[in-house]
Design a protein around this motif. Structure first.
Motif, mmCIF file in Angstrom:
data_model
loop_
_atom_site.group_PDB
_atom_site.id
_atom_site.type_symbol
_atom_site.label_atom_id
_atom_site.label_comp_id
_atom_site.label_asym_id
_atom_site.label_seq_id
_atom_site.Cartn_x
_atom_site.Cartn_y
_atom_site.Cartn_z
ATOM 1 N N THR A 118 0.837 -1.186 0.000
ATOM 2 C CA THR A 118 0.000 0.000 0.000
ATOM 3 C C THR A 118 0.877 1.242 0.000
ATOM 4 O O THR A 118 1.707 1.423 0.893
ATOM 5 C CB THR A 118 -0.918 0.003 1.243
ATOM 6 N N ASP A 119 0.736 2.053 -1.025
ATOM 7 C CA ASP A 119 1.453 3.335 -1.149
ATOM 8 C C ASP A 119 2.970 3.195 -1.206
ATOM 9 O O ASP A 119 3.694 4.134 -0.899
ATOM 10 C CB ASP A 119 1.048 4.280 -0.013
ATOM 11 N N ALA A 120 3.476 2.032 -1.604
ATOM 12 C CA ALA A 120 4.922 1.814 -1.741
ATOM 13 C C ALA A 120 5.190 1.199 -3.108
ATOM 14 O O ALA A 120 4.526 0.227 -3.503
ATOM 15 C CB ALA A 120 5.440 0.903 -0.639
ATOM 16 N N LEU A 140 9.718 4.417 -3.933
ATOM 17 C CA LEU A 140 8.948 5.651 -3.766
ATOM 18 C C LEU A 140 7.771 5.359 -2.845
ATOM 19 O O LEU A 140 7.062 4.371 -3.045
ATOM 20 C CB LEU A 140 8.449 6.150 -5.126
ATOM 21 N N ALA A 141 7.582 6.204 -1.849
ATOM 22 C CA ALA A 141 6.436 6.085 -0.942
ATOM 23 C C ALA A 141 5.499 7.256 -1.194
ATOM 24 O O ALA A 141 5.951 8.387 -1.404
ATOM 25 C CB ALA A 141 6.914 6.094 0.506
ATOM 26 N N ALA A 144 -1.687 10.652 0.339
ATOM 27 C CA ALA A 144 -2.713 11.324 -0.475
ATOM 28 C C ALA A 144 -2.195 12.615 -1.096
ATOM 29 O O ALA A 144 -2.700 13.054 -2.130
ATOM 30 C CB ALA A 144 -3.942 11.613 0.373
ATOM 31 N N THR A 145 -1.149 13.223 -0.493
ATOM 32 C CA THR A 145 -0.668 14.520 -0.981
ATOM 33 C C THR A 145 0.848 14.629 -1.102
ATOM 34 O O THR A 145 1.363 15.709 -1.427
ATOM 35 C CB THR A 145 -1.148 15.662 -0.061
ATOM 36 N N THR A 146 1.582 13.534 -0.852
ATOM 37 C CA THR A 146 3.043 13.605 -0.899
ATOM 38 C C THR A 146 3.641 12.346 -1.528
ATOM 39 O O THR A 146 2.991 11.308 -1.608
ATOM 40 C CB THR A 146 3.662 13.753 0.511
ATOM 41 N N ALA A 147 4.890 12.466 -1.925
ATOM 42 C CA ALA A 147 5.689 11.322 -2.376
ATOM 43 C C ALA A 147 7.127 11.581 -1.946
ATOM 44 O O ALA A 147 7.598 12.721 -2.015
ATOM 45 C CB ALA A 147 5.598 11.151 -3.891
ATOM 46 N N THR A 148 7.819 10.531 -1.497
ATOM 47 C CA THR A 148 9.196 10.690 -1.040
ATOM 48 C C THR A 148 10.059 9.536 -1.536
ATOM 49 O O THR A 148 9.579 8.411 -1.711
ATOM 50 C CB THR A 148 9.284 10.734 0.503
ATOM 51 N N ALA A 185 11.394 15.115 -1.734
ATOM 52 C CA ALA A 185 10.094 15.211 -1.065
ATOM 53 C C ALA A 185 9.177 16.034 -1.960
ATOM 54 O O ALA A 185 9.426 17.211 -2.198
ATOM 55 C CB ALA A 185 10.240 15.871 0.306
ATOM 56 N N LEU A 186 8.129 15.390 -2.464
ATOM 57 C CA LEU A 186 7.202 16.030 -3.400
ATOM 58 C C LEU A 186 5.883 16.306 -2.711
ATOM 59 O O LEU A 186 5.387 15.480 -1.934
ATOM 60 C CB LEU A 186 6.960 15.127 -4.611
#
Length: 188
Positions: A118-120, A140-141, A144-148, A185-186
C-alpha cells in the motif's frame, strides 16, 4: 422482476469493465524539495536543486507514472558560506561537473512502476543529465498529498568524471565518490 435483475446485472458488468481513467497530480514545485549529498575522501557537501515542474499519474489510488524536470541552474551548496560557497557553486555549475549554462535542466520519466504494498512502489525511470539518458531504479512512498524517495546516482554515467578515482587513479585524498545521493520530497 426478472427484467430488473437482468438490467441490474448488466449495469454491474458494464461498470466493472470500465477502466479507471488516469489522474494527473501536478507537483507543487514551491513546496517540494530535492536535496543532494556528495561525499569525498576528506568530507562531504550537501545542497539543493529546485524542481521546475512535475506530475505523478495515478489510476484510482495506484501510482502508474510520472515525469519531472529539475532546474539545474538553481544547483547550490548549503553547507558553505562566503567565498568557499561561491567557488564550489561555480565549480559544480562548470563544464567539469553539470555545465548548467549549456544543460539547464535534468529530467526523470517513469518507465515502470511496480506496487510493493500500500502506497509503496519500485520505480524504474529514464534520468537525463547533460543530455545523457540512463535508467535508474528507486523506491517511492506516497500518501494522499506527498511522495518521497532517496536514490543514488552514479555521476560518471553522465560524463561527470572530475575527481573520480575510476578515471584518475593517482588522485589520492582529492577523490570524490562517483555516486551522490538525492533525497526528494514532493507535495501535490
Amino acid at each position: 422482476m426478472k427484467n430488473l435483475k437482468a438490467i441490474a446485472l448488466a449495469i454491474v458488468v458494464v461498470l466493472s469493465t470500465v477502466s479507471v481513467s488516469a489522474q494527473n497530480k501536478k507537483i507543487d514545485a514551491s513546496k517540494s524539495s530535492i536535496n543532494w549529498l556528495a561525499k569525498k575522501v576528506t568530507g562531504q557537501h550537501n545542497g539543493t536543486v529546485n524542481l521546475k515542474e512535475g506530475v505523478l499519474i495515478f489510476k484510482g489510488k495506484k501510482l502508474v507514472g510520472g515525469s519531472f524536470t529539475a532546474d539545474m541552474t538553481s544547483l547550490t551548496d548549503i553547507d558553505l558560506t562566503g567565498e568557499w560557497l561561491g567557488k564550489l557553486n561555480g565549480h559544480l555549475k562548470s563544464e567539469a561537473f553539470f555545465n548548467t549554462a549549456k544543460f539547464t535542466t535534468a529530467t526523470l520519466i517513469f518507465k515502470t512502476v511496480t506496487a510493493k504494498g500500500t502506497d509503496a512502489y519500485t520505480v524504474t525511470g529514464d534520468l537525463t543529465i547533460k543530455e545523457i539518458t540512463k535508467p535508474v531504479t528507486f523506491e517511492l512512498a506516497t500518501t494522499a498529498t506527498t511522495a518521497t524517495t532517496k536514490l543514488m546516482i552514479d555521476r560518471t554515467k553522465y560524463d561527470i568524471k572530475y575527481g573520480s578515482k575510476s578515471f584518475f587513479e593517482s588522485i589520492g585524498d582529492k577523490a570524490i565518490d562517483n555516486e551522490f545521493e538525492l533525497t526528494v520530497a514532493l507535495k501535490f
